[in-house]
Design a protein around this motif. Structure first.
Motif, PDB file in Angstrom:
ATOM      1  N   PHE A 298      67.774  63.161  29.584  1.00  0.00           N
ATOM      2  CA  PHE A 298      68.808  62.218  30.007  1.00  0.00           C
ATOM      3  C   PHE A 298      70.144  62.682  29.457  1.00  0.00           C
ATOM      4  O   PHE A 298      70.210  63.415  28.454  1.00  0.00           O
ATOM      5  N   SER A 299      71.206  62.280  30.140  1.00  0.00           N
ATOM      6  CA  SER A 299      72.542  62.720  29.750  1.00  0.00           C
ATOM      7  C   SER A 299      73.533  61.583  29.907  1.00  0.00           C
ATOM      8  O   SER A 299      73.513  60.863  30.916  1.00  0.00           O
ATOM      9  N   ASP A 300      74.392  61.394  28.885  1.00  0.00           N
ATOM     10  CA  ASP A 300      75.455  60.385  28.911  1.00  0.00           C
ATOM     11  C   ASP A 300      74.917  58.996  29.247  1.00  0.00           C
ATOM     12  O   ASP A 300      75.527  58.239  30.012  1.00  0.00           O
ATOM     13  N   LEU A 301      73.771  58.659  28.661  1.00  0.00           N
ATOM     14  CA  LEU A 301      73.162  57.349  28.886  1.00  0.00           C
ATOM     15  C   LEU A 301      73.774  56.347  27.902  1.00  0.00           C
ATOM     16  O   LEU A 301      73.658  56.488  26.694  1.00  0.00           O
ATOM     17  N   VAL A 302      74.452  55.337  28.438  1.00  0.00           N
ATOM     18  CA  VAL A 302      75.085  54.317  27.592  1.00  0.00           C
ATOM     19  C   VAL A 302      74.061  53.216  27.310  1.00  0.00           C
ATOM     20  O   VAL A 302      73.524  52.600  28.235  1.00  0.00           O
ATOM     21  N   VAL A 303      73.795  52.981  26.012  1.00  0.00           N
ATOM     22  CA  VAL A 303      72.744  52.054  25.588  1.00  0.00           C
ATOM     23  C   VAL A 303      73.342  50.977  24.692  1.00  0.00           C
ATOM     24  O   VAL A 303      74.135  51.270  23.785  1.00  0.00           O
ATOM     25  N   GLU A 304      72.935  49.743  24.929  1.00  0.00           N
ATOM     26  CA  GLU A 304      73.345  48.640  24.071  1.00  0.00           C
ATOM     27  C   GLU A 304      72.403  48.577  22.873  1.00  0.00           C
ATOM     28  O   GLU A 304      71.186  48.418  23.036  1.00  0.00           O
ATOM     29  N   VAL A 305      72.947  48.689  21.664  1.00  0.00           N
ATOM     30  CA  VAL A 305      72.124  48.722  20.451  1.00  0.00           C
ATOM     31  C   VAL A 305      72.582  47.607  19.513  1.00  0.00           C
ATOM     32  O   VAL A 305      73.663  47.017  19.682  1.00  0.00           O
ATOM     33  N   SER A 306      71.758  47.338  18.508  1.00  0.00           N
ATOM     34  CA  SER A 306      72.090  46.332  17.493  1.00  0.00           C
ATOM     35  C   SER A 306      72.061  47.009  16.126  1.00  0.00           C
ATOM     36  O   SER A 306      71.000  47.432  15.658  1.00  0.00           O
ATOM     37  N   ILE A 307      73.234  47.120  15.503  1.00  0.00           N
ATOM     38  CA  ILE A 307      73.359  47.783  14.207  1.00  0.00           C
ATOM     39  C   ILE A 307      73.847  46.757  13.194  1.00  0.00           C
ATOM     40  O   ILE A 307      74.939  46.198  13.358  1.00  0.00           O
ATOM     41  N   ALA A 308      73.040  46.516  12.170  1.00  0.00           N
ATOM     42  CA  ALA A 308      73.377  45.543  11.118  1.00  0.00           C
ATOM     43  C   ALA A 308      73.732  44.184  11.729  1.00  0.00           C
ATOM     44  O   ALA A 308      74.666  43.510  11.282  1.00  0.00           O
ATOM     45  N   GLY A 309      72.995  43.802  12.765  1.00  0.00           N
ATOM     46  CA  GLY A 309      73.186  42.501  13.388  1.00  0.00           C
ATOM     47  C   GLY A 309      74.348  42.422  14.361  1.00  0.00           C
ATOM     48  O   GLY A 309      74.610  41.354  14.917  1.00  0.00           O
ATOM     49  N   LYS A 310      75.065  43.522  14.580  1.00  0.00           N
ATOM     50  CA  LYS A 310      76.197  43.531  15.490  1.00  0.00           C
ATOM     51  C   LYS A 310      75.886  44.351  16.738  1.00  0.00           C
ATOM     52  O   LYS A 310      75.255  45.406  16.645  1.00  0.00           O
ATOM     53  N   ARG A 311      76.345  43.857  17.865  1.00  0.00           N
ATOM     54  CA  ARG A 311      76.105  44.580  19.121  1.00  0.00           C
ATOM     55  C   ARG A 311      77.111  45.721  19.238  1.00  0.00           C
ATOM     56  O   ARG A 311      78.315  45.530  19.074  1.00  0.00           O
TER      57      ARG A 311
END
Length: 781
Positions: A298-311
């Protein structure tokens, strides 16, 4: 010719011509990339075939009937045209799914093209014209050679073209005993087909080699990214179980974790946050997990993640890696935090669809919503509706109190409008003081009318803004889809026609579209076109209506009235073309012409006769209005004191300061200014304090009311006469049609009288005769 099967990379003939899949390659992607190339040489192929057709015509037009040649040429031209359409449709075949039906359709078309060309060879051969058949075959031989070279990306079609020509030509020549031409036709077709396969193989081998190099290049680029110094990028590596390994400090920092905490932990678990426990992943995270599970790069896949409780938003690229023994060894890739860019993009996307002042959907979103409502109505065989809303009297508020107050009022209007919307409706702002409502299911017309009436009622209630109590109204035009239009543009246009009808009738009402509105709009459009050329075509002319002294009934002045006798529409009423001229601003050049012509005519009258010229608000807002008056006076030689400018109270609703300055400049020249239609409009007394008018004209409605003993009309006339006298102004009563009305107006103290009783609007020749008779009476007296 060498057998393609013996070539390196073991590409079979079936794979080369597209009948089968080559190895693990995706057939649609490979063939789509090849067939997309056909759109690059469309013009050259058209020219070649048309040149061949012309060549055949030049050689055979004396020996073959024109009917046969014409039918053959028509068939060939049709096939060429259809082929052009197909080739253009393939221009994006490399960016979408290329189907086998397209593949076989293209092949069949080329076979048909070959059949059409060969049909002329067969026809001539059977007729016994072997020489003519050889001429046509020579042209087709050229086409066979060029087809095998130019259609290397679609070899099966080239083979079909060559074989169709070769087979039919061989049979035709053999049938009439022309064995040498038959052999030549057969060999040419065979060589053409072989050449098509050879060139296709060379092209496909290069494509396969390039694909391999591209794959290697991607892996190398991923490795190189590891050594970049940018803090925004990091390298990640996963084992076959999709757990992190060889964690870099930058990745640990991006995850807000310590190195020891994340080594050997599931990558998806680390970036899912609390969603790991619930399983309620964002859609983009589902896509990433699916890619990793299926071992897809995959290339340039934009993913929504949760880091330390923040989106946050990450952009990830990765590729599967293999061990030395060829087994799957996990994933390696790079990532970067693109949260700011994503939020900025989301803001831009919001601004693209919402109005910043009112926070309502804008025109773009209304268009999309109306399009969806149309599709819904067609699917479920119901109706949708589009309501176009225009605020009445808003311009007066905006111009008198300023844009800041106007903007706050628009925001209040938006709140009221939005509060009336249910699940079946969506409102938005089209721009300016125009709003709209999309009603998804409008099968019940009574319901739509109820919504419209409720909007008019609520928007017409008073507004409290900055200690001002303000009033505006609302006019609504409606169109129903698909009855009144099957496209967004058509529905909006028809709703606008309905709204125009409401505004034309005074506003504050609701009106549905009806087909007759198109005829009205078309008539208006035709009138506008004709009006634009009316001056140049000398279709406009002036009439003059006398104004007399109320006591002596002696002639005082003439009012210049413009008339239009159109070559196309005949006599057009001023009530119809004057508003049209004002809407289109054609009133400016027309008004300049009226001023010039009226002054020229008045310059030939006796000194005691003045000329009254009506001036539109549009003319007064022109920066050079005073200059226009000066030019008219100087060119005609008319003295300024003989020109009286007539204006209505509406001039103060646009830009009162500009209008007042323009009139003060005219008065400084020595001209007088009359206020026309006094008392029918707005706060007239306030205007009398701001500008020193010479005359107040009492509207005919009050004169007619007074003649019928209307107490209100009588009181108004008496008040105006008294007020004018105290301010040193004269009064002119309009619309006096009988001797009784003239006597009544005279007794009430009006200074001057105008109306049919003393003369209708007349041409300049009749106007001159009027004061000639007046002069004769004066002399006799």
């Amino acid at each position: 010719m060498k057998d393609p099967d013996t070539k390196p990379d073991r590409l079979s003939v079936a794979a080369v011509i597209g009948l089968s899949q080559s190895g693990a390659d995706d057939w649609s992607a490979v063939q789509g990339a090849r067939y997309a190339l056909l759109s690059k040489r469309i013009f050259a192929r058209q020219v070649l075939h048309l040149a061949g057709m012309v060549l055949v015509f030049s050689q055979l037009h004396t020996s073959v009937s024109w009917a046969v040649l014409g039918a053959w040429a028509a068939a060939l031209f049709g096939v060429i045209a259809y082929g052009t359409v197909l080739d253009r449709q393939l221009s994006d075949a490399d960016k979408r799914v290329f189907t086998r039906s397209e593949y076989w359709r293209h092949t069949a078309l080329l076979a048909l093209k070959g059949i059409v060309w060969a049909s002329m060879i067969a026809y001539l051969a059977v007729r016994g014209d072997v020489l003519g058949a050889m001429i046509v075959w020579g042209v087709t031989a050229m086409l066979v050679v060029t087809s095998s070279a130019s259609r290397f990306s679609a070899p099966l079609g080239a083979i079909a073209f060559c074989c169709a020509i070769g087979l039919i030509s061989t049979i035709a020549f053999a049938f009439v005993g022309a064995l040498v031409p038959a052999a030549l036709a057969f060999l040419t077709a065979l060589l053409g087909a072989g050449a098509s396969i050879e060139t296709a193989w060379i092209s496909m081998s290069a494509q396969v080699a390039q694909s391999g190099m591209d794959e290697k290049s991607k892996v190398v680029s991923f490795l190189l990214r590891e050594y970049e110094d940018s803090d925004a990028d990091w390298l990640f590596e996963l084992d076959p179980a999709r757990r992190l390994r060889s964690v870099t400090p930058r990745l640990a920092f991006a995850l807000s974790r310590e190195l020891g905490e994340i080594e050997g932990v599931s990558f998806i678990k680390l970036i899912a946050g609390e969603a790991w426990e619930t399983g309620d992943f964002p859609p983009s995270l589902h896509v990433l997990a699916d890619k990793l599970k299926r071992r897809e790069s995959f290339s340039d896949l934009v993913v929504e993640v949760s880091i330390a409780g923040k989106r946050r938003w990450w952009e990830l690229s990765g590729t599967a890696i293999t061990a030395a023994d060829g087994s799957y060894a996990g994933f390696r890739g790079v990532g970067s935090d693109v949260t700011e860019q994503q939020e900025s993009s989301a803001k831009i996307a919001y601004l693209a669809r919402y109005d910043t002042l009112t926070a309502l959907p804008n025109r773009l979103m209304l268009n999309e919503s109306l399009g969806a409502a149309l599709r819904y109505s067609e699917k479920w065989r119901t109706r949708c509706a589009f309501l176009m809303i225009d605020l009445d009297r808003f311009k007066a508020v905006n111009d008198s109190l300023g844009h800041l107050i106007g903007d706050r009022m628009l925001a209040e209007v938006a709140k009221r409008l939005n509060s009336l919307m249910g699940e079946n409706e969506m409102c938005g702002r089209l721009g300016g003081d125009e709003f709209a409502v999309v009603i998804r299911d409008a099968g019940d017309r009574a319901y739509v009318e109820k919504v419209a009436r409720s909007i008019i009622e609520h928007l017409s209630e008073p507004y409290q803004i900055d200690h001002h109590v303000l009033y505006v109204g609302a006019s609504i035009g409606a169109a129903f889809g698909p009855r009144d239009g099957r496209s967004v543009e058509e529905l909006m246009r028809n709703a606008d026609l309905s709204l125009y009808r409401v505004k034309d009738e005074g506003g504050g009402q609701y009106h549905e579209y009806e087909p007759s509105l198109h005829a009205t709009a078309e008539e208006r459009r035709q009138l506008e076109l004709s009006l634009r050329s009316a001056l140049a075509s000398n279709e406009l002319y002036l009439n003059y209506q006398p104004v007399v002294n109320a006591r002596s009934e002696n002639l005082v002045s003439f009012e210049a009235l413009v008339r239009w006798n159109s070559a196309e529409h005949g006599f057009v009423s001023p009530a119809k073309f004057i508003p049209l001229a004002e809407d289109t601003r054609l009133i400016v050049p027309i008004g300049q012409w009226v001023m010039q012509q009226a002054c020229i005519e008045a310059a030939n009258w006796p000194e005691y006769v003045k000329i009254n010229v009506n001036v539109s608000p549009e003319q007064l807002l022109e920066p050079d209005f005073a200059t226009t008056v000066v030019q008219a006076l100087s060119r005609s030689g008319l003295t300024p004191n003989r020109l009286e400018i007539e204006v209505t109270e509406s001039i103060f609703l646009r830009d009162a300061d500009v209008a007042r300055r323009a009139l003060e400049q005219v008065m400084a020249l020595g001209c007088s200014v009359a206020l026309d239609d006094f008392g029918t409009g707005y706060s007239s007394l306030g205007y009398l304090r701001k500008l020193r008018f010479s005359t107040i004209k009492i509207d005919r409605t009050f004169v007619q009311g007074a003649s019928q003993n209307s107490a209100e009309s009588l009181a108004i006339i008496n008040a105006v006469v008294a007020m004018a006298g105290s301010l040193g102004m004269t009064t002119t009563a309009e619309g006096v049609e009988t001797a009784e009305e003239a006597a009544m107006i005279r007794d009430m103290g009006c200074t001057k009288i105008q109306g049919y009783h003393f003369g209708r609007p007349m041409p300049s020749e009749e106007a001159r005769a009027v004061f000639s008779r007046a002069d004769a009476i004066r002399s006799a007296g």
